[in-house]
Design a protein around this motif. Structure first.
Motif, short mmCIF file in Angstrom:
data_model
loop_
_atom_site.label_atom_id
_atom_site.label_comp_id
_atom_site.label_asym_id
_atom_site.label_seq_id
_atom_site.Cartn_x
_atom_site.Cartn_y
_atom_site.Cartn_z
N MET A 183 0.82 -1.21 0.00
CA MET A 183 0.00 0.00 0.00
C MET A 183 0.86 1.25 0.00
SD MET A 183 -3.34 -0.79 2.40
CE MET A 183 -2.39 -1.13 3.90
N GLY A 184 1.98 1.22 0.74
CA GLY A 184 2.87 2.36 0.74
C GLY A 184 3.46 2.63 -0.63
N LEU A 185 3.88 1.58 -1.32
CA LEU A 185 4.41 1.73 -2.67
C LEU A 185 3.33 2.26 -3.61
CD1 LEU A 185 6.62 1.38 -4.77
CD2 LEU A 185 5.94 -1.03 -4.99
N GLN A 186 2.11 1.75 -3.48
CA GLN A 186 1.02 2.21 -4.34
C GLN A 186 0.73 3.70 -4.12
OE1 GLN A 186 -0.23 1.04 -6.86
NE2 GLN A 186 -2.46 1.04 -6.99
N VAL A 187 0.74 4.13 -2.87
CA VAL A 187 0.52 5.54 -2.57
C VAL A 187 1.65 6.39 -3.13
CG1 VAL A 187 0.49 7.25 -0.70
CG2 VAL A 187 -0.95 5.21 -0.56
N ALA A 188 2.90 5.94 -2.94
CA ALA A 188 4.04 6.69 -3.45
C ALA A 188 3.97 6.84 -4.97
CB ALA A 188 5.34 5.99 -3.06
N LEU A 189 3.60 5.78 -5.66
CA LEU A 189 3.45 5.86 -7.11
C LEU A 189 2.33 6.82 -7.49
CD1 LEU A 189 3.86 2.09 -7.98
CD2 LEU A 189 5.48 3.91 -8.55
#
Length: 226
Positions: free
Chosen positions: A111-117
Motif C-alpha cells: 500500500m505504501g508503494l502504491q501511494v508513493a506511485l
C-alpha cells in the motif's frame, strides 16, 4: 473434563483496529473511484490512505505492545518453524504470529508503494496528476502510472487474498476466529496470560499530528518549504 480456565484480555488497541478497518473500506473505494474516473475523489482517498499509513508506521514504533513491529516481525527461521507446525495445535499468541507479522508488513509495504506511485503519477494535461508530479517529470510519471494502475494494485489484491485465505483457514480448520478480536479488541486466553501493554494517549496524538501534517501538505499541492 473441562479445559483450562480462560479470561478475556486486551489484544488490539483502538488505533490498530481503526487503521485495519479503514484499510478494508479504502482499498475498494480507491479502486471504484479510479475505475469510475472520479479522480478528484480518488486523490482525496489516496491522501487519506497515505495519512493512515504514516500513522500506522509511526504507531508501529511507539504504540502499544502488540502494535509494534518489534513484537511481531520475526526472522525466516521463526517463520519456517511456525509454518512447519501449522497443522498442529498452537498456543494462542498475544499479537501476530510469526507468519502473520510478515503478511502485515507485506500489505503495508504494498500500500505504501502504491501511494508513493500515485503521488507522482498522472498527467496534468488530462486534469489528474499527483501532488508530487512536478518532482519527477513526464517520463517517470508515465512509468509510475503504469505500475500504479496495472502492477502494484494487483500485488495488493494478491496479498489481501492471502490474508483472507489465512483468516478462513484459521476459522474453518483451526476453529480460531481472528476477526472478532479485531472488532472488540479482546480475546480469551488462558488465565494468567499477559495482556497487551498500552501506552500513553499522547503518543497516538503525536502520530496523528504527523499524519495530518503530511496529508495537509500533500492536499495543499506539496508546496516547497521555506
Amino acid at each position: 473434563m473441562e479445559g483450562p480456565a480462560t479470561a478475556d484480555i486486551r489484544l488490539w488497541d483502538l488505533p490498530v483496529r481503526l487503521c485495519h478497518w479503514s484499510f478494508v473500506v479504502l482499498i475498494p473505494a480507491l479502486w471504484w473511484t479510479a475505475h469510475s474516473d472520479y479522480m478528484e475523489w480518488h486523490m482525496r482517498l489516496g491522501i487519506t490512505l497515505c495519512a493512515l499509513l504514516v500513522f500506522r508506521v509511526a504507531w508501529g514504533f511507539v504504540g502499544s505492545s502488540t502494535a509494534r513491529f518489534s513484537a511481531f516481525v520475526r526472522g525466516p527461521q521463526a517463520v519456517a518453524r511456525y509454518l512447519a507446525t501449522l497443522g498442529k495445535p498452537h498456543a494462542p499468541v498475544v499479537g501476530h504470529n510469526a507468519a502473520g507479522g510478515w503478511s502485515v508488513l507485506a500489505l503495508l509495504g504494498a500500500m505504501g508503494l502504491q501511494v508513493a506511485l500515485g503521488l507522482v503519477s498522472g498527467d496534468p494535461d488530462y486534469g489528474a496528476a499527483g501532488p508530487l508530479y512536478d518532482l519527477v517529470g513526464y517520463e517517470f510519471a508515465y512509468d509510475a502510472t503504469e505500475w500504479h494502475t496495472k502492477i502494484v494494485f494487483n500485488v495488493i489484491l494478491a496479498v489481501i487474498a492471502l490474508h483472507v485465505a489465512a483468516i478462513l483457514f484459521y476459522r474453518l480448520v483451526k476453529r480460531d476466529n481472528l476477526v472478532a478480536p479485531m472488532v472488540t479488541g479482546k480475546r480469551a486466553f488462558p488465565e494468567g496470560t499477559r495482556a497487551m501493554a498500552p501506552v500513553a494517549p499522547w503518543r497516538a496524538g503525536a502520530c496523528a499530528l504527523l499524519a495530518a501534517g503530511i496529508a495537509g501538505w500533500l492536499w495543499a499541492g506539496a508546496p516547497p518549504f521555506g
